[in-house]
Write a protein that holds these residues in place. Structure first.
Motif, PDB file in Angstrom:
ATOM      1  N   ALA A   1       4.233   2.941   6.581  1.00 20.60           N
ATOM      2  CA  ALA A   1       4.001   2.257   5.303  1.00 20.60           C
ATOM      3  C   ALA A   1       2.525   2.219   4.929  1.00 20.60           C
ATOM      4  CB  ALA A   1       4.555   0.835   5.369  1.00 20.60           C
ATOM      5  N   GLY A   2       1.668   2.683   5.818  1.00 18.65           N
ATOM      6  CA  GLY A   2       0.246   2.753   5.510  1.00 18.65           C
ATOM      7  C   GLY A   2      -0.547   1.523   5.885  1.00 18.65           C
ATOM      8  N   ALA A   3      -0.090   0.781   6.886  1.00 23.40           N
ATOM      9  CA  ALA A   3      -0.777  -0.463   7.242  1.00 23.40           C
ATOM     10  C   ALA A   3      -2.087  -0.233   7.976  1.00 23.40           C
ATOM     11  CB  ALA A   3       0.148  -1.327   8.107  1.00 23.40           C
ATOM     12  N   ILE A   4      -2.185   0.842   8.759  1.00 22.67           N
ATOM     13  CA  ILE A   4      -3.348   1.021   9.636  1.00 22.67           C
ATOM     14  C   ILE A   4      -4.667   1.100   8.860  1.00 22.67           C
ATOM     15  CG2 ILE A   4      -4.443   2.648  11.248  1.00 22.67           C
ATOM     16  CD1 ILE A   4      -1.673   3.079  12.488  1.00 22.67           C
ATOM     17  N   PRO A   5      -4.790   1.867   7.781  1.00 22.60           N
ATOM     18  CA  PRO A   5      -6.067   1.887   7.050  1.00 22.60           C
ATOM     19  C   PRO A   5      -6.475   0.511   6.524  1.00 22.60           C
ATOM     20  CG  PRO A   5      -4.698   3.734   6.383  1.00 22.60           C
ATOM     21  CD  PRO A   5      -3.835   2.845   7.224  1.00 22.60           C
ATOM     22  N   HIS A   6      -5.510  -0.268   6.054  1.00 22.62           N
ATOM     23  CA  HIS A   6      -5.831  -1.596   5.518  1.00 22.62           C
ATOM     24  C   HIS A   6      -6.201  -2.567   6.638  1.00 22.62           C
ATOM     25  CE1 HIS A   6      -4.535  -0.126   1.674  1.00 22.62           C
ATOM     26  NE2 HIS A   6      -3.305   0.097   2.110  1.00 22.62           N
TER      27      HIS A   6
END
Length: 720
Positions: A435-440
């Protein structure tokens, strides 16, 4: 759910006045009547005006029965205070049984008053059954009770007889409206299972209008209560833990869908906390590392086995490790040195089940391989698993959106919830990353909000447990640097400790060990944490340093920034001495490492002390380190070790009482000394012990494993 489970649950919740209910002792009949009247009066006082949300009719009916008992008890008590003849023995026995019935009534009423709404809804049939059971026992008691022989007045007797008739006719009552709500809750589970997200209006109607759950705090309390039941009842629960996990996931999704991200839910440093905590995280974090049973570790990788297999010699290894060993061209057993008759690998299902049970009991994540054989799941078991996954996926979408665009408080809450979701399950960790949590989360590592920073680094730690996420974290631009910055300058102690634990988790991949060590400030910060951190922080640091020390290219860096000095100093700390000795045993295998350790004034003395007072594994690591120091450090190092006081006696003790590995190391060290000039003056009495211990090494043993210097470091990351 069994009655005993309800009773034990209530005891865990420390119901008020429950301690007052003790088994009846030998009392006079007046005292017995007074006690029963007092207990009945207390129950009526506590529960007559209680606004029961569920089981209203059953609760009111039970309280009315107790009120009639109180009328009879007060009449008999007052009559006895004047001049009442002795009660019949049958009546005394009935009153003692009544005492126990009152005790059980209090537990059941307490249970209905204190449990969460969702839990009571799910237990609707079971709890209704407990009320019916109590009614049946009251009916039996009244049938036996000698109404005609206790001297009741006409009006009191009439009330008791009416109660008796009512109790005989009473049937099991399950509230239809409550039952419809329960079925509606299950329908949400079914919708998620079918890949559909329930209608927002239906969810609001159910939670807000029907159940009266009107804010995030109430919703969180419901979630925590359900999770508590899963943990406390250890599988003896209905619905099953799988179904309950599905309901927890649905409720968590509804919490954010209905009530958003309330900033006042996060505890900021300036706010007074209700209870003293180690840090700003709401739940006190347990130790990051736990000791794994030696039999659960692969002899090759030294890690917890996820797919144990048996080779032709009968030894068990992790599948990935033994396959790599065979692909390198070896045709012997790594542990015994025996030639392999064939290369067929047989799954060790019994051991795998034991490992899974141990991991569950100790909150250690266990991700079995995708191809692992498993019994087919029934539809009833599979449904909630899929429903929970889909609900968690929907929740993750909401969380990542607020992690990216929310306010500071919303980001802190989102990071916390992602951390909690990443605590369990490979699927959760996978789709959180997808879901793209790591960059945030990476950006949040630099937050000036201590809560946000601590939650984000802990979420990163939990996500890193899934092997595929390790590469996503390491490949994210600036992520490793930010983790190291939290380790160096984190705003809370827990943030710094969890950053160290994250480095340990990431360093499980061999190719990343050098990258981590080369990151500016990483090893220095780990060494600093090992010197001055909390007990848990020191544990985090020493295990990370041990992992980094398994890469020989890191030795120079570790020596340069003082990590070796910190490891030597840690030999005097009981909590981390074992791992420190293991790391030193690896470092001294290289001449540069042996030279650095040899220059440390307290190194030999610290290892000698561990041989005397350490754990069995600590003694093994200590004698292994001394052995390698002699082999790689030259004559000067050997002379320092040889001149250590009491070493002869300690070696002799290990030769006869140590573990197999300790005996082997002690024998090897004795051989080294025997080759040295004048060694016989100090170790002349070791010949027999050496001979005995020397026989423990198989003649065909592969040289790589003849004198393994590092004890399998049985440690694993625990989710936080």
């Amino acid at each position: 759910m069994a009655t005993a489970a309800i009773f034990s649950s209530l005891r865990r919740r420390r119901s008020p006045s429950l301690e007052a209910f003790l088994a009846p002792v030998e009392l006079t009949q007046v005292a017995l009547l007074q006690t029963l009247a007092a207990v009945s009066s207390e129950l009526i006082y506590c529960f007559s005006d209680k606004p029961f949300f569920f089981q209203r009719r059953n609760s009111r009916s039970l309280i009315r029965k107790i009120e009639i008992f109180l009328v009879m008890l007060e009449y008999l008590r007052d009559s006895g205070s004047r001049s009442m003849p002795n009660l019949p023995s049958t009546a005394i026995l009935c009153f003692k049984e009544l005492y126990l019935l009152l005790y059980r009534s209090k537990i059941l009423l307490d249970y209905c008053a204190q449990s969460s709404k969702l839990w009571l809804l799910l237990q609707n049939h079971s709890i209704s059954g407990h009320f019916h059971d109590l009614n049946q026992e009251i009916s039996t008691l009244l049938d036996v009770f000698p109404i005609n022989d206790v001297g009741l007045s006409d009006d009191v007797r009439e009330q008791v007889e009416l109660l008796q008739k009512h109790a005989r006719k009473a049937k099991l009552y399950v509230d239809k409206s409550d039952e419809n709500l329960r079925l509606r809750f299950f329908s949400f589970l079914n919708e998620f299972d079918n890949g559909r997200i329930p209608n927002h209006v239906d969810i609001r109607l159910f939670f807000v209008e029907r159940l009266g759950i009107r804010d995030a705090k109430s919703c969180r309390s419901e979630i925590e209560f359900l999770e508590e039941q899963i943990v406390n009842h250890e599988g003896d629960i209905e619905p099953t833990a799988c179904v309950l996990n599905g309901f927890v996931a649905i409720t968590r999704y509804c919490r954010f869908l209905l009530f958003g991200f309330e900033e006042d839910e996060v505890q900021l440093p300036s706010r007074k906390q209700k209870k003293p905590r180690k840090g700003l995280i709401t739940r006190e974090i347990a130790d990051t590392f736990v000791t794994i049973p030696k039999d659960f570790c692969c002899p090759i990788s030294l890690d917890l086995m996820t797919d144990p297999v048996i080779i032709s010699t009968g030894q068990t290894y992790d599948r990935s490790s033994i396959v790599r060993w065979l692909e390198e061209g070896h045709c012997t057993c790594p542990k015994t040195g025996q030639m392999l008759i064939h290369t067929r690998l047989v799954p060790n299902r019994a051991l795998r089940n034991l490992i899974m049970q141990w991991c569950t009991a100790h909150s250690v994540p266990y991700d079995p391989p995708e191809a692992a054989d498993a019994p087919a799941e029934s539809f009833a078991e599979a449904l909630p698993i899929k429903a929970a996954t889909e609900a968690n996926r929907a929740t993750t979408t909401l969380l990542v959106q607020h992690l990216a665009n929310g306010s500071q408080g919303a980001q802190a809450i989102a990071a916390r919830e992602i951390r909690l979701l990443a605590k369990t399950g490979k699927k959760n960790r996978a789709f959180i990353a997808e879901a793209g949590a790591i960059p945030h989360l990476c950006k949040l590592l630099s937050s000036s909000n201590p809560v946000a920073q601590e939650n984000s680094v802990t979420a990163m730690l939990n996500l890193s447990i899934y092997d595929k996420n390790k590469s996503l974290i390491m490949d994210e631009d600036g992520c490793l640097r930010s983790i190291v910055e939290v380790l160096r300058l984190g705003l809370t102690t827990e943030a710094r400790e969890n950053a160290a634990a994250t480095l340990f988790s990431l360093s499980a991949v061999h190719d990343y060990k050098k990258r981590i060590a080369d990151q500016g400030g990483a090893i220095e910060a780990l060494a600093g944490l090992l010197r001055v951190g909390t007990p848990r922080g020191k544990k985090d640091a020493v295990t990370a340093l041990f992992n980094l020390s398994t890469h020989s290219d890191n030795y120079a860096r570790m020596i340069e920034v003082g990590a070796v000095t910190a490891l030597v100093g840690a030999l005097g700390n009981e909590g981390v001495a074992e791992e420190a000795a293991g790391a030193l045993a690896l470092i001294v295998r290289q001449p540069i490492g042996a030279e650095a350790v040899g220059k440390e004034e307290m190194a030999v003395a610290g290892l000698i002390t561990m041989m005397r007072c350490g754990t069995a594994r600590g003694k093994e690591n200590a004698v292994a380190a001394l052995l390698e120091l002699c082999r790689s450090g030259g004559a000067a190092a050997t002379e320092r070790v040889l001149g250590a006081p009491a070493l002869a006696g300690l070696l002799q003790t290990l030769l006869f009482t140590g573990t197999k590995r300790a005996r082997r190391k002690a024998a090897s060290l004795a051989r080294v000394f025997q080759r040295c000039e004048n060694a016989s003056l100090h170790f002349g009495g070791l010949g027999v012990g050496y001979a005995l211990a020397g026989n423990s090494t198989p003649p065909n043993r592969d040289p790589r494993f003849t004198d393994d210097v590092s004890m399998p470091m049985s440690i694993s990351v625990q989710v936080l």
